[in-house]
Design a protein around this motif. Structure first.
Motif, PDB file in Angstrom:
ATOM      1  N   MET A   1      -5.568  24.576 -14.690  1.00 24.05           N
ATOM      2  CA  MET A   1      -6.529  23.498 -14.471  1.00 24.05           C
ATOM      3  C   MET A   1      -7.870  23.937 -15.029  1.00 24.05           C
ATOM      4  SD  MET A   1      -7.316  20.518 -13.458  1.00 24.05           S
ATOM      5  CE  MET A   1      -5.874  20.018 -12.498  1.00 24.05           C
ATOM      6  N   THR A   2      -8.409  23.141 -15.926  1.00 18.52           N
ATOM      7  CA  THR A   2      -9.741  23.408 -16.445  1.00 18.52           C
ATOM      8  C   THR A   2     -10.754  22.673 -15.585  1.00 18.52           C
ATOM      9  OG1 THR A   2      -8.929  23.691 -18.700  1.00 18.52           O
ATOM     10  CG2 THR A   2     -11.257  23.185 -18.450  1.00 18.52           C
ATOM     11  N   MET A   3     -11.834  23.345 -15.261  1.00 22.04           N
ATOM     12  CA  MET A   3     -12.943  22.724 -14.549  1.00 22.04           C
ATOM     13  C   MET A   3     -14.209  23.006 -15.349  1.00 22.04           C
ATOM     14  SD  MET A   3     -12.178  23.511 -10.577  1.00 22.04           S
ATOM     15  CE  MET A   3     -10.770  22.781  -9.753  1.00 22.04           C
ATOM     16  N   HIS A   4     -14.809  21.957 -15.843  1.00 22.70           N
ATOM     17  CA  HIS A   4     -15.965  22.077 -16.720  1.00 22.70           C
ATOM     18  C   HIS A   4     -17.243  21.967 -15.904  1.00 22.70           C
ATOM     19  CE1 HIS A   4     -18.746  21.394 -19.969  1.00 22.70           C
ATOM     20  NE2 HIS A   4     -17.787  21.557 -20.861  1.00 22.70           N
ATOM     21  N   SER A   5     -18.089  22.967 -16.009  1.00 24.56           N
ATOM     22  CA  SER A   5     -19.360  22.939 -15.286  1.00 24.56           C
ATOM     23  C   SER A   5     -20.216  21.763 -15.738  1.00 24.56           C
ATOM     24  CB  SER A   5     -20.122  24.242 -15.510  1.00 24.56           C
ATOM     25  OG  SER A   5     -19.416  25.307 -14.932  1.00 24.56           O
ATOM     26  N   GLY A   6     -20.971  21.229 -14.797  1.00 28.45           N
ATOM     27  CA  GLY A   6     -21.865  20.127 -15.124  1.00 28.45           C
ATOM     28  C   GLY A   6     -21.183  18.779 -15.170  1.00 28.45           C
TER      29      GLY A   6
ATOM     30  N   LEU B   1     -24.123  27.657 -11.152  1.00 29.73           N
ATOM     31  CA  LEU B   1     -24.050  27.961  -9.726  1.00 29.73           C
ATOM     32  C   LEU B   1     -23.035  27.067  -9.019  1.00 29.73           C
ATOM     33  CD1 LEU B   1     -27.831  28.463  -8.909  1.00 29.73           C
ATOM     34  CD2 LEU B   1     -26.122  30.186  -9.516  1.00 29.73           C
ATOM     35  N   ASP B   2     -22.944  25.806  -9.428  1.00 28.71           N
ATOM     36  CA  ASP B   2     -21.932  24.904  -8.864  1.00 28.71           C
ATOM     37  C   ASP B   2     -20.535  25.468  -9.065  1.00 28.71           C
ATOM     38  OD1 ASP B   2     -23.731  23.025  -7.963  1.00 28.71           O
ATOM     39  OD2 ASP B   2     -23.486  21.686  -9.681  1.00 28.71           O
TER      40      ASP B   2
ATOM     41  N   LEU C   1     -15.500  27.672  -7.086  1.00 25.06           N
ATOM     42  CA  LEU C   1     -14.364  28.567  -7.286  1.00 25.06           C
ATOM     43  C   LEU C   1     -14.288  29.631  -6.197  1.00 25.06           C
ATOM     44  CD1 LEU C   1     -14.669  28.738 -11.131  1.00 25.06           C
ATOM     45  CD2 LEU C   1     -12.822  27.665  -9.848  1.00 25.06           C
ATOM     46  N   SER C   2     -15.432  30.117  -5.744  1.00 27.56           N
ATOM     47  CA  SER C   2     -15.431  31.072  -4.638  1.00 27.56           C
ATOM     48  C   SER C   2     -14.891  30.423  -3.367  1.00 27.56           C
ATOM     49  CB  SER C   2     -16.852  31.617  -4.407  1.00 27.56           C
ATOM     50  OG  SER C   2     -17.269  32.372  -5.514  1.00 27.56           O
ATOM     51  N   LEU C   3     -15.232  29.158  -3.149  1.00 28.37           N
ATOM     52  CA  LEU C   3     -14.709  28.441  -1.996  1.00 28.37           C
ATOM     53  C   LEU C   3     -13.187  28.326  -2.068  1.00 28.37           C
ATOM     54  CD1 LEU C   3     -15.318  26.842   0.610  1.00 28.37           C
ATOM     55  CD2 LEU C   3     -15.441  24.783  -0.830  1.00 28.37           C
ATOM     56  N   MET C   4     -12.663  28.049  -3.247  1.00 27.99           N
ATOM     57  CA  MET C   4     -11.205  27.984  -3.403  1.00 27.99           C
ATOM     58  C   MET C   4     -10.566  29.333  -3.087  1.00 27.99           C
ATOM     59  SD  MET C   4     -10.811  25.550  -6.773  1.00 27.99           S
ATOM     60  CE  MET C   4      -9.014  25.592  -6.784  1.00 27.99           C
ATOM     61  N   VAL C   5     -11.237  30.410  -3.457  1.00 27.99           N
ATOM     62  CA  VAL C   5     -10.719  31.750  -3.171  1.00 27.99           C
ATOM     63  C   VAL C   5     -10.665  31.994  -1.670  1.00 27.99           C
ATOM     64  CG1 VAL C   5     -11.243  34.221  -3.314  1.00 27.99           C
ATOM     65  CG2 VAL C   5     -11.377  32.814  -5.373  1.00 27.99           C
TER      66      VAL C   5
ATOM     67  N   ALA D   1       0.596  31.145  -8.418  1.00 26.63           N
ATOM     68  CA  ALA D   1       0.735  30.989  -9.870  1.00 26.63           C
ATOM     69  C   ALA D   1      -0.334  30.073 -10.455  1.00 26.63           C
ATOM     70  CB  ALA D   1       2.120  30.444 -10.212  1.00 26.63           C
ATOM     71  N   LEU D   2      -1.233  29.569  -9.621  1.00 20.44           N
ATOM     72  CA  LEU D   2      -2.298  28.678 -10.089  1.00 20.44           C
ATOM     73  C   LEU D   2      -3.327  29.454 -10.906  1.00 20.44           C
ATOM     74  CD1 LEU D   2      -3.905  25.972 -10.075  1.00 20.44           C
ATOM     75  CD2 LEU D   2      -4.908  26.740  -7.903  1.00 20.44           C
ATOM     76  N   LYS D   3      -3.689  28.899 -12.046  1.00 20.21           N
ATOM     77  CA  LYS D   3      -4.783  29.432 -12.864  1.00 20.21           C
ATOM     78  C   LYS D   3      -5.816  28.331 -13.039  1.00 20.21           C
ATOM     79  CE  LYS D   3      -2.901  33.415 -14.403  1.00 20.21           C
ATOM     80  NZ  LYS D   3      -3.490  34.725 -14.318  1.00 20.21           N
ATOM     81  N   VAL D   4      -7.091  28.690 -12.874  1.00 19.27           N
ATOM     82  CA  VAL D   4      -8.185  27.748 -13.083  1.00 19.27           C
ATOM     83  C   VAL D   4      -9.117  28.332 -14.134  1.00 19.27           C
ATOM     84  CG1 VAL D   4     -10.174  26.587 -12.061  1.00 19.27           C
ATOM     85  CG2 VAL D   4      -8.059  26.812 -10.739  1.00 19.27           C
ATOM     86  N   ILE D   5      -9.388  27.544 -15.160  1.00 19.05           N
ATOM     87  CA  ILE D   5     -10.302  27.957 -16.220  1.00 19.05           C
ATOM     88  C   ILE D   5     -11.624  27.233 -16.008  1.00 19.05           C
ATOM     89  CG2 ILE D   5     -10.749  27.965 -18.703  1.00 19.05           C
ATOM     90  CD1 ILE D   5      -7.683  27.855 -19.093  1.00 19.05           C
ATOM     91  N   ASN D   6     -12.696  28.001 -15.918  1.00 22.56           N
ATOM     92  CA  ASN D   6     -14.017  27.394 -15.805  1.00 22.56           C
ATOM     93  C   ASN D   6     -14.749  27.532 -17.122  1.00 22.56           C
ATOM     94  OD1 ASN D   6     -17.193  28.215 -14.746  1.00 22.56           O
ATOM     95  ND2 ASN D   6     -16.357  26.180 -14.480  1.00 22.56           N
ATOM     96  N   THR D   7     -15.245  26.419 -17.632  1.00 20.83           N
ATOM     97  CA  THR D   7     -15.980  26.445 -18.888  1.00 20.83           C
ATOM     98  C   THR D   7     -17.445  26.146 -18.651  1.00 20.83           C
ATOM     99  OG1 THR D   7     -15.526  24.102 -19.336  1.00 20.83           O
ATOM    100  CG2 THR D   7     -13.950  25.702 -20.189  1.00 20.83           C
ATOM    101  N   GLU D   8     -18.269  26.801 -19.441  1.00 18.70           N
ATOM    102  CA  GLU D   8     -19.717  26.616 -19.505  1.00 18.70           C
ATOM    103  C   GLU D   8     -20.481  27.076 -18.276  1.00 18.70           C
ATOM    104  OE1 GLU D   8     -21.858  23.462 -21.247  1.00 18.70           O
ATOM    105  OE2 GLU D   8     -20.287  22.995 -22.664  1.00 18.70           O
ATOM    106  N   ALA D   9     -19.964  28.042 -17.556  1.00 16.81           N
ATOM    107  CA  ALA D   9     -20.767  28.675 -16.496  1.00 16.81           C
ATOM    108  C   ALA D   9     -20.945  30.149 -16.787  1.00 16.81           C
ATOM    109  CB  ALA D   9     -20.113  28.484 -15.136  1.00 16.81           C
ATOM    110  N   GLY D  10     -20.502  30.593 -17.961  1.00 18.06           N
ATOM    111  CA  GLY D  10     -20.564  32.007 -18.285  1.00 18.06           C
ATOM    112  C   GLY D  10     -19.512  32.781 -17.513  1.00 18.06           C
ATOM    113  N   ALA D  11     -19.491  34.084 -17.716  1.00 19.37           N
ATOM    114  CA  ALA D  11     -18.518  34.938 -17.039  1.00 19.37           C
ATOM    115  C   ALA D  11     -19.166  36.155 -16.391  1.00 19.37           C
ATOM    116  CB  ALA D  11     -17.437  35.390 -18.029  1.00 19.37           C
ATOM    117  N   ASP D  12     -20.475  36.318 -16.569  1.00 23.35           N
ATOM    118  CA  ASP D  12     -21.165  37.460 -15.973  1.00 23.35           C
ATOM    119  C   ASP D  12     -21.078  37.463 -14.451  1.00 23.35           C
ATOM    120  OD1 ASP D  12     -21.886  38.080 -18.537  1.00 23.35           O
ATOM    121  OD2 ASP D  12     -23.999  37.580 -18.303  1.00 23.35           O
TER     122      ASP D  12
END
Length: 197
Positions: free
Chosen positions: A56-61, A84-85, A90-94, A104-115
């Motif tokens: 599942m992709t979740m796009h920031s903003g 921050l959103d 994603l932390s809440l899902m964790v 087996a669920l994978k979530v891809i977050n785009t445009e929030a960076g990875a740092d």
């Protein structure tokens, strides 16, 4: 995918799969009048991701109006808060056990960076351990283990996510260009990648 009703979300998920799509996206948060993705009503969506092996992709903003600040600093802060959103969602899902229930669920977050991955994982683990008496639900693993194995964050040009791979591992970070947006790397992609690697 629509996020105003999980039944509609699932129906549309199944419809696009039948058309041959291999990628789907939800906003980083559902509408304000809907339960967050940590709620059990969303479990059929996460189960479908597992069954079809589609992340599942979740796009920031994508879930709130992009303008929260006005005046001095607004341009920076409006973009900054999108990230921050994503971190919060994603932390809440964790910590609510979504990834525990759906290994087996994978979530891809785009445009929030990875740092943020290393910091969030370390912080969530610290809280989970030191406040474990109060923490519910009890997870099978530490929060960071879910974050680093089931969440994938995209990066354009940040260095810290590469410098903390000894903490996060490399499976939770992928590079993206984000062309043609201003935060993308075009037309300096080769130079930026050379500097990063």
């Amino acid at each position: 995918l629509p996020a105003y009703d999980p039944r509609t979300t699932l129906d549309e998920f199944m419809r696009v799969l039948s058309l041959g799509y291999r990628s789907v996206m939800l906003p980083i948060n559902p509408p304000d009048d809907m339960p967050r993705y940590s709620d059990h009503i969303w479990d059929p969506i996460w189960s479908m991701c597992e069954e079809t092996n589609i992340p599942m992709t979740m796009h920031s903003g994508t879930s709130k109006p992009p303008v929260r600040y006005h005046g001095d600093g607004a341009a920076c802060m409006n973009h900054y808060t999108h990230g921050l959103d994503a971190q919060e969602a994603l932390s809440l899902m964790v910590v609510t056990g979504v990834f525990d229930r759906h290994p087996a669920l994978k979530v891809i977050n785009t445009e929030a960076g990875a740092d943020w991955l290393a910091w969030s994982g370390e912080r969530l683990d610290e809280i989970y351990k030191t406040h474990n008496f109060y923490v519910q639900p009890k997870l099978s693993r530490l929060p960071s283990e879910y974050l680093y194995s089931q969440v994938i964050a995209t990066t354009h040009r940040e260095r810290a996510c590469f410098e903390t791979l000894d903490i996060t591992g490399s499976e939770c970070v992928i590079w993206s260009d984000d062309y043609p947006h201003a935060e993308g790397t075009y037309p300096h992609t080769k130079q930026i990648l050379g500097d990063l690697f």
